[in-house]
Design a protein around this motif. Structure first.
Motif, PDB file in Angstrom:
ATOM      1  N   GLU A  45       0.785  -1.137  -0.014  1.00 56.41           N
ATOM      2  CA  GLU A  45       0.049   0.021  -0.010  1.00 56.41           C
ATOM      3  C   GLU A  45       0.988   1.259  -0.070  1.00 56.41           C
ATOM      4  O   GLU A  45       1.868   1.463   0.698  1.00 56.41           O
ATOM      5  N   LYS A  59      -2.762   0.647  -3.820  1.00 52.86           N
ATOM      6  CA  LYS A  59      -2.284  -0.671  -3.852  1.00 52.86           C
ATOM      7  C   LYS A  59      -1.360  -1.014  -5.030  1.00 52.86           C
ATOM      8  O   LYS A  59      -1.825  -0.534  -6.257  1.00 52.86           O
ATOM      9  N   THR A  74      -7.546   2.480  -3.591  1.00 55.02           N
ATOM     10  CA  THR A  74      -8.193   1.744  -2.389  1.00 55.02           C
ATOM     11  C   THR A  74      -9.144   2.369  -1.672  1.00 55.02           C
ATOM     12  O   THR A  74     -10.094   1.987  -1.340  1.00 55.02           O
ATOM     13  N   LYS A  75      -8.606   3.650  -1.139  1.00 56.13           N
ATOM     14  CA  LYS A  75      -9.242   4.388  -0.387  1.00 56.13           C
ATOM     15  C   LYS A  75      -8.917   5.778  -0.694  1.00 56.13           C
ATOM     16  O   LYS A  75      -7.936   6.507  -0.466  1.00 56.13           O
ATOM     17  N   ASP A  81     -12.027   6.065  -6.139  1.00 57.39           N
ATOM     18  CA  ASP A  81     -11.803   4.689  -5.661  1.00 57.39           C
ATOM     19  C   ASP A  81     -11.818   3.517  -6.856  1.00 57.39           C
ATOM     20  O   ASP A  81     -11.057   2.577  -6.673  1.00 57.39           O
TER      21      ASP A  81
END
Length: 143
Positions: A45, A59, A74-75, A81
């Protein structure tokens, strides 16, 4: 239908220095996020911190030394996203690096997509200036 951003640029510098500038947190902070952490390995990450409201994660989905660096968000923001972005590098015969940037998977062509496309162009100019001249754009002045 998904939407995509593509930018190609020529960077005067070594492929090693260009690769470091796009992958190593201590170099990324000189042209993109305010703070950055990450391990340069697949499935690891990266944290791209811009402000407390924009503390984003992605990622590593592909890493090939001096060739490719790809991230799956991922966030982050709901528009970001579902997206992935990447840098693909190739040495040229004239001593430059051809950098092919892409940011794909945008669900809609909205204001955020259009703004991000513009910002990437400005940021990639900052990356080019950083690799070629060591110029660091203060975070507050980045798009």
């Amino acid at each position: 239908m998904e939407h995509s951003i593509y930018h190609d640029l020529e960077v005067r510098g070594t492929i090693e220095n260009t690769f470091k500038a796009i992958t190593q947190p201590e170099h990324l902070i000189n042209w993109w996020p305010q703070k950055c952490k990450g391990t340069l390995e697949e499935n690891q990450e990266y944290n791209f911190f811009f402000t407390p409201e924009y503390d984003w994660y992605g990622k590593v989905v592909k890493i090939e030394k001096n060739k490719s660096f790809h991230i799956k968000m991922t966030k982050s923001d709901p528009d970001w996203d579902p997206t992935s972005f990447g840098f693909d590098l190739e040495e040229s015969n004239n001593g430059t690096v051809q950098l092919k940037f892409w940011h794909v998977g945008w669900p809609v062509c909205n204001h955020h997509f259009r703004r991000s496309s513009f910002c990437w162009a400005i940021l990639l100019k900052g990356l080019k200036d950083y690799v070629e001249h060591g110029k660091v754009v203060p975070f507050e002045e980045r798009e």
